[in-house]
Structure formats: C-alpha cells, structure tokens
Scaffold this motif. Sequence first.
Motif, PDB file in Angstrom:
ATOM      1  N   LYS A  77     -31.733   0.356 -44.786  1.00  6.50           N
ATOM      2  CA  LYS A  77     -29.911   0.729 -44.326  1.00  6.50           C
ATOM      3  C   LYS A  77     -29.700   1.538 -43.346  1.00  6.50           C
ATOM      4  O   LYS A  77     -29.056   1.559 -42.969  1.00  6.50           O
ATOM      5  N   LYS A  78     -30.702   2.961 -43.909  1.00  6.42           N
ATOM      6  CA  LYS A  78     -30.050   4.538 -42.664  1.00  6.42           C
ATOM      7  C   LYS A  78     -30.583   3.826 -41.937  1.00  6.42           C
ATOM      8  O   LYS A  78     -30.448   4.215 -40.401  1.00  6.42           O
ATOM      9  N   TYR A  79     -31.920   3.548 -41.204  1.00  7.80           N
ATOM     10  CA  TYR A  79     -32.563   3.407 -39.957  1.00  7.80           C
ATOM     11  C   TYR A  79     -32.389   1.919 -38.963  1.00  7.80           C
ATOM     12  O   TYR A  79     -32.190   1.987 -37.723  1.00  7.80           O
ATOM     13  N   ALA A  80     -32.482   1.247 -39.646  1.00  4.19           N
ATOM     14  CA  ALA A  80     -32.065  -0.057 -39.305  1.00  4.19           C
ATOM     15  C   ALA A  80     -30.596  -0.555 -38.356  1.00  4.19           C
ATOM     16  O   ALA A  80     -30.581  -0.839 -37.667  1.00  4.19           O
ATOM     17  N   GLN A  81     -29.518   0.466 -38.950  1.00 13.76           N
ATOM     18  CA  GLN A  81     -27.571  -0.119 -38.584  1.00 13.76           C
ATOM     19  C   GLN A  81     -27.619  -1.441 -38.615  1.00 13.76           C
ATOM     20  O   GLN A  81     -27.095  -1.853 -37.340  1.00 13.76           O
ATOM     21  N   VAL A  82     -27.868  -1.840 -38.848  1.00 12.78           N
ATOM     22  CA  VAL A  82     -27.607  -3.305 -38.809  1.00 12.78           C
ATOM     23  C   VAL A  82     -27.447  -3.697 -40.456  1.00 12.78           C
ATOM     24  O   VAL A  82     -27.758  -3.017 -41.077  1.00 12.78           O
ATOM     25  N   PRO A  83     -26.441  -4.383 -41.351  1.00 13.27           N
ATOM     26  CA  PRO A  83     -26.429  -5.171 -42.275  1.00 13.27           C
ATOM     27  C   PRO A  83     -27.792  -5.198 -43.460  1.00 13.27           C
ATOM     28  O   PRO A  83     -28.543  -6.135 -42.222  1.00 13.27           O
ATOM     29  N   ILE A  84     -27.843  -4.989 -43.814  1.00 16.02           N
ATOM     30  CA  ILE A  84     -28.787  -5.834 -45.353  1.00 16.02           C
ATOM     31  C   ILE A  84     -28.504  -6.369 -46.087  1.00 16.02           C
ATOM     32  O   ILE A  84     -27.713  -6.281 -47.320  1.00 16.02           O
ATOM     33  N   VAL A  85     -29.530  -7.403 -46.487  1.00 15.56           N
ATOM     34  CA  VAL A  85     -29.294  -8.745 -47.338  1.00 15.56           C
ATOM     35  C   VAL A  85     -30.558  -8.329 -48.527  1.00 15.56           C
ATOM     36  O   VAL A  85     -31.204  -8.900 -48.147  1.00 15.56           O
ATOM     37  N   ASN A  86     -30.380  -8.382 -49.481  1.00 13.82           N
ATOM     38  CA  ASN A  86     -30.692  -7.951 -50.988  1.00 13.82           C
ATOM     39  C   ASN A  86     -31.801  -9.585 -50.958  1.00 13.82           C
ATOM     40  O   ASN A  86     -30.619 -10.418 -51.226  1.00 13.82           O
ATOM     41  N   LEU A  87     -32.811  -9.744 -51.046  1.00 22.93           N
ATOM     42  CA  LEU A  87     -33.496 -10.900 -51.260  1.00 22.93           C
ATOM     43  C   LEU A  87     -34.432 -10.754 -52.797  1.00 22.93           C
ATOM     44  O   LEU A  87     -35.238 -11.550 -52.889  1.00 22.93           O
ATOM     45  N   GLU A  88     -34.511 -10.305 -53.252  1.00 26.83           N
ATOM     46  CA  GLU A  88     -34.843  -9.389 -54.531  1.00 26.83           C
ATOM     47  C   GLU A  88     -35.273  -8.216 -54.363  1.00 26.83           C
ATOM     48  O   GLU A  88     -36.546  -7.283 -53.209  1.00 26.83           O
ATOM     49  N   SER A  89     -34.919  -7.225 -54.356  1.00 27.98           N
ATOM     50  CA  SER A  89     -35.427  -6.035 -55.121  1.00 27.98           C
ATOM     51  C   SER A  89     -36.194  -5.410 -56.279  1.00 27.98           C
ATOM     52  O   SER A  89     -37.180  -6.343 -57.135  1.00 27.98           O
ATOM     53  N   ALA A  90     -36.482  -4.053 -56.398  1.00 28.43           N
ATOM     54  CA  ALA A  90     -37.357  -3.794 -57.936  1.00 28.43           C
ATOM     55  C   ALA A  90     -36.175  -3.235 -58.356  1.00 28.43           C
ATOM     56  O   ALA A  90     -35.998  -3.881 -59.999  1.00 28.43           O
ATOM     57  N   THR A  91     -34.840  -3.177 -58.414  1.00 22.60           N
ATOM     58  CA  THR A  91     -33.744  -3.488 -60.441  1.00 22.60           C
ATOM     59  C   THR A  91     -32.921  -4.661 -59.476  1.00 22.60           C
ATOM     60  O   THR A  91     -32.279  -4.808 -60.499  1.00 22.60           O
ATOM     61  N   ARG A  92     -32.750  -5.259 -58.363  1.00 18.02           N
ATOM     62  CA  ARG A  92     -31.789  -7.084 -58.460  1.00 18.02           C
ATOM     63  C   ARG A  92     -31.996  -7.661 -57.780  1.00 18.02           C
ATOM     64  O   ARG A  92     -32.758  -6.969 -56.758  1.00 18.02           O
ATOM     65  N   HIS A  93     -31.397  -9.590 -58.913  1.00 21.63           N
ATOM     66  CA  HIS A  93     -32.064 -10.293 -57.411  1.00 21.63           C
ATOM     67  C   HIS A  93     -29.810 -11.089 -57.040  1.00 21.63           C
ATOM     68  O   HIS A  93     -30.309 -11.558 -57.710  1.00 21.63           O
ATOM     69  N   PRO A  94     -29.522 -10.554 -55.930  1.00 20.38           N
ATOM     70  CA  PRO A  94     -28.303 -11.184 -56.833  1.00 20.38           C
ATOM     71  C   PRO A  94     -27.713 -12.360 -55.791  1.00 20.38           C
ATOM     72  O   PRO A  94     -27.553 -13.003 -56.112  1.00 20.38           O
ATOM     73  N   LEU A  95     -29.098 -12.960 -55.542  1.00 19.16           N
ATOM     74  CA  LEU A  95     -28.791 -14.409 -54.445  1.00 19.16           C
ATOM     75  C   LEU A  95     -29.192 -14.743 -55.417  1.00 19.16           C
ATOM     76  O   LEU A  95     -28.598 -16.285 -55.312  1.00 19.16           O
ATOM     77  N   GLN A  96     -30.274 -14.669 -56.573  1.00 14.86           N
ATOM     78  CA  GLN A  96     -30.466 -15.390 -57.667  1.00 14.86           C
ATOM     79  C   GLN A  96     -29.040 -15.033 -58.891  1.00 14.86           C
ATOM     80  O   GLN A  96     -28.357 -16.320 -59.280  1.00 14.86           O
ATOM     81  N   SER A  97     -28.576 -14.330 -58.939  1.00 17.15           N
ATOM     82  CA  SER A  97     -27.107 -14.029 -59.761  1.00 17.15           C
ATOM     83  C   SER A  97     -26.503 -14.641 -59.208  1.00 17.15           C
ATOM     84  O   SER A  97     -25.402 -15.575 -59.919  1.00 17.15           O
ATOM     85  N   LEU A  98     -26.325 -14.802 -58.060  1.00 22.18           N
ATOM     86  CA  LEU A  98     -24.606 -15.916 -57.418  1.00 22.18           C
ATOM     87  C   LEU A  98     -24.982 -17.581 -57.578  1.00 22.18           C
ATOM     88  O   LEU A  98     -23.719 -17.351 -58.173  1.00 22.18           O
ATOM     89  N   ALA A  99     -26.444 -17.408 -57.814  1.00 22.03           N
ATOM     90  CA  ALA A  99     -26.687 -18.899 -57.682  1.00 22.03           C
ATOM     91  C   ALA A  99     -26.268 -19.387 -58.892  1.00 22.03           C
ATOM     92  O   ALA A  99     -25.841 -20.430 -59.701  1.00 22.03           O
ATOM     93  N   ASP A 100     -26.202 -18.365 -60.073  1.00 23.09           N
ATOM     94  CA  ASP A 100     -26.802 -18.242 -61.506  1.00 23.09           C
ATOM     95  C   ASP A 100     -24.764 -18.741 -61.986  1.00 23.09           C
ATOM     96  O   ASP A 100     -24.280 -20.127 -62.405  1.00 23.09           O
ATOM     97  N   CYS A 101     -24.227 -17.643 -61.384  1.00 20.89           N
ATOM     98  CA  CYS A 101     -23.037 -18.129 -61.568  1.00 20.89           C
ATOM     99  C   CYS A 101     -22.295 -19.357 -60.767  1.00 20.89           C
ATOM    100  O   CYS A 101     -21.185 -19.808 -61.722  1.00 20.89           O
TER     101      CYS A 101
END
Length: 315
Positions: free
Chosen positions: A131-155
């Motif tokens: 996020k700091k060095y790429a200077q473009v939007p970052i999308v979480n495909l699963e991180s150490a603490t979260r999996h938001p794309l999975q959670s949105l699919a669950d919703c």
Amino acid sequence: MKHFLSIKDVTDLPQLITSGIAAKKDPFADQALGKNKTIGLLFFNSSLRTRISTQKAAQNLGLNVITMNVGQDGWGLEMEEGVIMNGDKAEHVKEAAAVIGSYCDIIGIRSFAGLKDRDKDYAEIVFQQFKKYAQVPIVNLESATRHPLQSLADCITIEEFKLKKRPKVVLTWLPHFKALPQAVANSFCEWMNPMDVELVITHPEGYDLSPDFVGKGQVIYDQDKALEGADFVYGKNWSSYNSYGQVLNTDPSWMITEAKMALTDNGKFMHCLPVRRNMKVADEVLDGPRSLVIEQAANREWSAQAALKEVLLGL
C-alpha cells in the motif's frame, strides 16, 4: 473505493451486496470499466477459489490479468525496513511494489499468517508495504487477519437464501489437527456485525477470537446450545488467538453431523472450502440438501466483481 482491504473500506454494504447479485445476473454489464487497465494478482500462498474467481471477475470487467506466484515465478521479497539483505530474499518490497505498481492499475495480494508472532501477523506488513510503495489500489485476496472477498460472498449467500428478515447465524469452530489462521473467522464476524443477523460464535475454551472482530457477536462455549434454532451454520477451524497459533483441542465431537444440524431451524450449512471430510464435516451434511458450500464458492466470483467494480470506479 481506494483500496479493498477490509469492510472498513466499504461505505455501503447493502449496495455492495446488491452489486454482487446484479453481476451474477449480468456479468458483462460493466465490461467497459476495465478496458485498457491491468490487475496484477500476487500469490504468496496457494489458492483455488480466490485465484480463479478473482481472475474471472476481473475479465468480466474487461481487465487484463497478470498472475504471479511470489517466490516461485519471481524473486523472494524482503518486507522489513533497514535490513542487511544477506539472506534468502533477493529483492526488497520497496522496488518490487513500485515496479509492479508501474505496470498494474490494481494489485491483488494473498499472504497468510505465519502463526508464530501475533503482533507481526496482525500488523499486516505485506499489505501495508505494498500500500505504501505501489501507489495503486490494493485488493485483499486473504491476509493474515482477514478474507474480505470470502466474507462478501458469505453475505451475498445469506442474503440469497435467508427465509427470515433477521436470521440466526452461527459461526462454529471445527476440529483440525494443524494450526490454521483466524483470518476467515475474523473476517466473517467483522462482516456479520453490520448485517441484520443474530450472530453467535461457538468454540471450545481457549479459542476466543480478538474482541476487535467479535464485536456484538454472542460467544457460547456449548456447541449444541449455540446451534439451537440456527438458520445458517458456518463451520471453520482456527488456531488459538490468545495462545497464538497453538492447537489446544482436536475434540472430534465438534464435527458437524446431521445430528448437529437437526438442532437448527432447518439451517443451511456453509464453509469457505477446502474442507476435510469426516473430520470437520460429515459427508451426509456436505452432500445433503442443507449444504450451501458450492453456491457459496460460486458467489466468490460475484463478490470479487462487486469489489473490483468499486475500485475501478475510484480510479
């Protein structure tokens, strides 16, 4: 939406769910949004559903897609600042992220927890550095603490299959012999909190999740009691948060069976997959009419498409 790292980046959850359902009905309606734009998908860990669904969603939106297995297709990346790079990492994230950001309009990243140092895992260094060095939007495909794309699919799945305005949703711990991250469980709780559901979390003693993610969820240590009257049962294993990364219990009685599902109000069973049959969940449940695991996995395409659409609209 500048980044999609967690639900904190979402301004209107009902609208995002509606967007996913709309994409399902007309996948190519927004194909012009991604024309002449590129998304890079970086995988530090293995993937099946996330890799295919995100690539398919990106293509539905007209994006060019570049996929890389970090450390296999390219150099191993050093994430720490100020280190002497005399180890096994050949390139620093400062240069790598900046270069990838110059090639790609969006970067998706998948990077799991190490389960050895809780503070380090929960600091999400990989995502913060990109996020700091790429200077473009970052999308979480699963991180150490979260999996938001999975959670949105669950919703999306719960919205599609609920029979009550405010269903009872139970997140239950399942037995497993190896340590798994808390990411899916954390994220599921985080996304269920703003939903109009009754959230119950059940697990053995010692498996409490971080209070930051539990929110208003009710914790019950008796699985049978928790399952009573449930409309949805979401099964997942996770290792201990307090005794970080440890397996404290492998009690097979926590496996979901037809007898357990009979305690629910004709409840539906959900799991993010992959799942170890007859250790976490019985065949009779996975192969029976209560199971939504395939529908849930299919919705990963539409959750990714909804999230990527919002990011594209913000470019």
